[in-house]
Design an enzyme around this catalytic site. Structure first.
Site, short mmCIF file in Angstrom:
data_model
loop_
_atom_site.label_atom_id
_atom_site.label_comp_id
_atom_site.label_asym_id
_atom_site.label_seq_id
_atom_site.Cartn_x
_atom_site.Cartn_y
_atom_site.Cartn_z
N GLU A 152 0.81 -1.23 0.00
CA GLU A 152 0.00 0.00 0.00
C GLU A 152 0.84 1.27 0.00
O GLU A 152 0.58 2.21 0.76
CB GLU A 152 -0.96 -0.03 1.20
CG GLU A 152 -1.89 -1.25 1.17
CD GLU A 152 -2.70 -1.47 2.42
OE1 GLU A 152 -3.32 -2.56 2.54
OE2 GLU A 152 -2.72 -0.58 3.29
N ASN A 157 2.30 -5.02 -3.22
CA ASN A 157 0.94 -5.45 -2.87
C ASN A 157 0.05 -4.24 -2.57
O ASN A 157 0.48 -3.33 -1.87
CB ASN A 157 1.01 -6.36 -1.63
CG ASN A 157 -0.29 -7.05 -1.30
OD1 ASN A 157 -0.91 -7.67 -2.16
ND2 ASN A 157 -0.72 -6.94 -0.05
N HIS A 170 -10.06 -7.12 -1.86
CA HIS A 170 -11.12 -6.96 -0.84
C HIS A 170 -12.29 -6.28 -1.56
O HIS A 170 -12.18 -5.10 -1.92
CB HIS A 170 -10.65 -6.08 0.30
CG HIS A 170 -9.52 -6.64 1.09
ND1 HIS A 170 -9.64 -7.74 1.91
CD2 HIS A 170 -8.22 -6.24 1.19
CE1 HIS A 170 -8.48 -7.99 2.49
NE2 HIS A 170 -7.60 -7.10 2.07
N GLU A 192 -5.37 -11.26 -0.81
CA GLU A 192 -6.17 -11.07 0.42
C GLU A 192 -7.67 -11.11 0.10
O GLU A 192 -8.44 -10.30 0.58
CB GLU A 192 -5.82 -9.72 1.07
CG GLU A 192 -4.36 -9.52 1.38
CD GLU A 192 -4.05 -8.19 2.05
OE1 GLU A 192 -2.86 -7.83 2.08
OE2 GLU A 192 -5.00 -7.53 2.55
N ASP A 219 -11.48 -11.46 -0.13
CA ASP A 219 -12.72 -11.68 0.58
C ASP A 219 -13.81 -10.89 -0.12
O ASP A 219 -13.55 -9.87 -0.75
CB ASP A 219 -12.63 -11.39 2.09
CG ASP A 219 -11.99 -10.05 2.43
OD1 ASP A 219 -11.48 -9.92 3.56
OD2 ASP A 219 -12.01 -9.13 1.57
O1 G3I Z 1 -2.86 -9.05 19.17
C1 G3I Z 1 -3.31 -7.85 19.76
C2 G3I Z 1 -3.94 -8.20 21.11
O2 G3I Z 1 -2.91 -8.67 21.99
C3 G3I Z 1 -4.56 -6.91 21.70
O3 G3I Z 1 -5.23 -7.25 22.91
C4 G3I Z 1 -5.61 -6.39 20.65
C5 G3I Z 1 -6.29 -5.14 21.14
O4 G3I Z 1 -5.53 -4.02 20.86
O5 G3I Z 1 -4.93 -6.07 19.41
C6 G3I Z 1 -4.40 -7.25 18.84
O6 G3I Z 1 -3.75 -6.87 17.68
C7 G3I Z 1 -4.66 -6.58 16.60
C8 G3I Z 1 -4.35 -7.59 15.46
O7 G3I Z 1 -5.13 -7.25 14.29
C9 G3I Z 1 -4.66 -9.02 15.86
O8 G3I Z 1 -6.01 -9.16 16.10
C10 G3I Z 1 -4.35 -5.17 16.12
O9 G3I Z 1 -4.78 -4.27 17.13
C11 G3I Z 1 -5.16 -4.89 14.84
O10 G3I Z 1 -4.78 -3.63 14.30
C12 G3I Z 1 -4.81 -5.97 13.78
O11 G3I Z 1 -5.62 -5.70 12.65
C13 G3I Z 1 -5.08 -6.27 11.46
C14 G3I Z 1 -4.83 -5.12 10.45
O12 G3I Z 1 -4.43 -5.69 9.18
C15 G3I Z 1 -3.73 -4.19 10.90
O13 G3I Z 1 -2.50 -4.87 10.98
C16 G3I Z 1 -6.14 -7.23 10.90
O14 G3I Z 1 -6.27 -8.37 11.78
C17 G3I Z 1 -5.71 -7.73 9.52
O15 G3I Z 1 -6.74 -8.50 8.93
C18 G3I Z 1 -5.42 -6.51 8.61
O16 G3I Z 1 -4.94 -7.00 7.36
C19 G3I Z 1 -4.65 -6.00 6.38
C20 G3I Z 1 -3.44 -6.45 5.59
O17 G3I Z 1 -2.36 -6.61 6.46
C21 G3I Z 1 -3.13 -5.43 4.51
N1 G3I Z 1 -4.25 -5.19 3.67
C22 G3I Z 1 -5.50 -4.86 4.31
C23 G3I Z 1 -5.81 -5.88 5.40
C24 G3I Z 1 -7.05 -5.48 6.11
O18 G3I Z 1 -6.83 -4.23 6.76
#
Ligand code: G3I
Length: 322
Positions: free
Chosen positions: A132, A175, A211, A241, A243
């Site tokens: 991105e 990507n 997406h 990715e 969905d």
């Molecule tokens: O693991 C921590 C947990 O310990 C904590 O209690 C909780 C509350 O803050 O956060 C948890 O981490 C979260 C993580 O997902 C695991 O669930 C992060 O806050 C949250 O920001 C993270 O979101 C991910 C997001 O990317 C940002 O990294 C999503 O799961 C994931 O599906 C999403 O994936 C992205 C791709 O990398 C790039 N393209 C878009 C896609 C969707 O946004």
């Protein structure tokens, strides 16, 4: 491996069918690993290879969660592609909203790329080096995050050259989202990557995140056209990715529409010269980022329901692969 599973059918077509791997879901839900290993031949860490997990504390690399996925992949003979080495999001506290002195930012990125790629060398076949990085609307790069602010546009070429040096065997991808079909952003990405290749930047592939919403997505024809033009530049294309979002109160007909969209993606990829991998951003509606990011207006974007029962989308994909 049963021939009738997605991975069984995909193997016959020489196609990688993959899914994002959630460490949290894997640890707490035994069915998660069971269905994942049965149906998919490729894995991507949903979050465990991001900077905010690998270097939550600066220069203290934590490979634990990612290694759990690597062990699972090895046990079930699954390939691993990895995302992202460089991204403006998913940043640890020490890098969030920061602008570093230019040389310091270059050193941080260089050390991260060499340490992480050397650690997984020979076990990860493809890396999304930059995720991105393009602006959504205007010309040029996204002007967000510590890397752009500290280094400027030059960070892009540096990270690809370092990545290639760190693991010359790995396929290096760019990507992004919103460029699955012949969109304006896909046109900009095409011109931008063409120029980078002309300057000898080692980019080997393009990742189309894909997406989409069940009623807002490119046609399979334009997806094949988009993939083909990148292939004509000598690049391979992965769908990284996938969905297909359903509105919260989706009716039965919406599930059939969703199945048609998934069918179209697989047909488009198979019709293109070089799109050897299709990765879903999860596989069961039980674990998906969609309800959260859409404040509950969208949901059930994947091919198994919350109880791991295959949805019409699963059957649609299987029918394309048979
Ligand atoms: O693991 C921590 C947990 O310990 C904590 O209690 C909780 C509350 O803050 O956060 C948890 O981490 C979260 C993580 O997902 C695991 O669930 C992060 O806050 C949250 O920001 C993270 O979101 C991910 C997001 O990317 C940002 O990294 C999503 O799961 C994931 O599906 C999403 O994936 C992205 C791709 O990398 C790039 N393209 C878009 C896609 C969707 O946004």
């Amino acid at each position: 491996m049963s021939a009738n599973t997605l991975r069984g059918l995909a193997a016959k077509k020489g196609l990688l069918v993959g899914s994002a791997f959630s460490y949290d879901a894997f640890r707490k839900d035994p069915l998660y690993g069971e269905v994942l290993a049965r149906e998919f031949n490729c894995l991507v860490a949903e979050n465990e290879m991001k900077l905010d997990v690998l270097q939550r504390v600066r220069e203290q690399f934590d490979f634990g969660p990612a290694e759990a996925m690597m062990a699972f992949a090895r046990q079930h003979d699954m390939k691993v592609r990895a995302v992202p080495l460089v991204w403006h999001d998913a940043l640890p506290e020490w890098a969030r909203d920061k602008t570093f002195p230019r040389q310091e930012a270059l050193d941080i990125l260089r050390e991260h790329i060499f340490t992480v790629m050397r650690h997984f060398r020979g076990r990860v076949f493809a890396w999304d080096v930059l995720n991105e990085g393009l602006s959504d609307k205007g010309p040029g790069l996204r002007e967000e995050g510590p890397w752009y602010h500290s280094i400027g546009p030059a960070y892009v070429e540096r990270v690809y050259h370092w990545a290639h040096e760190a693991d010359p065997q790995a396929l290096l991808f760019y990507n992004d989202y919103g460029m699955d079909g012949m969109s304006e952003k896909a046109d900009r990405c095409y011109q931008w990557v063409k120029a980078l290749l002309a300057r000898g930047v080692p980019i080997h592939g393009i990742g189309l995140q894909y997406h989409v919403q069940v009623d807002k997505h490119p046609t399979p024809t334009e997806v094949t056209q988009n993939i083909r033009r990148f292939n004509d530049l000598g690049l391979t294309v992965h769908i990284t990715e996938l969905d297909v979002w359903l509105p919260k109160n989706a009716a039965e007909a919406d599930f059939r529409l969703q199945a048609a969209v998934y069918r179209g993606v697989f047909e488009a990829a198979l019709a293109a010269p070089k799109c050897p991998a299709i990765v879903l951003w999860g596989f069961t509606d039980r674990y998906s980022w969609v309800p959260g990011i859409s404040n509950g207006t969208y949901d059930r974007a994947l091919i198994f329901d919350r109880d791991y029962r295959p949805k019409p989308a699963y059957e649609a994909i299987a029918s394309v692969l048979r």
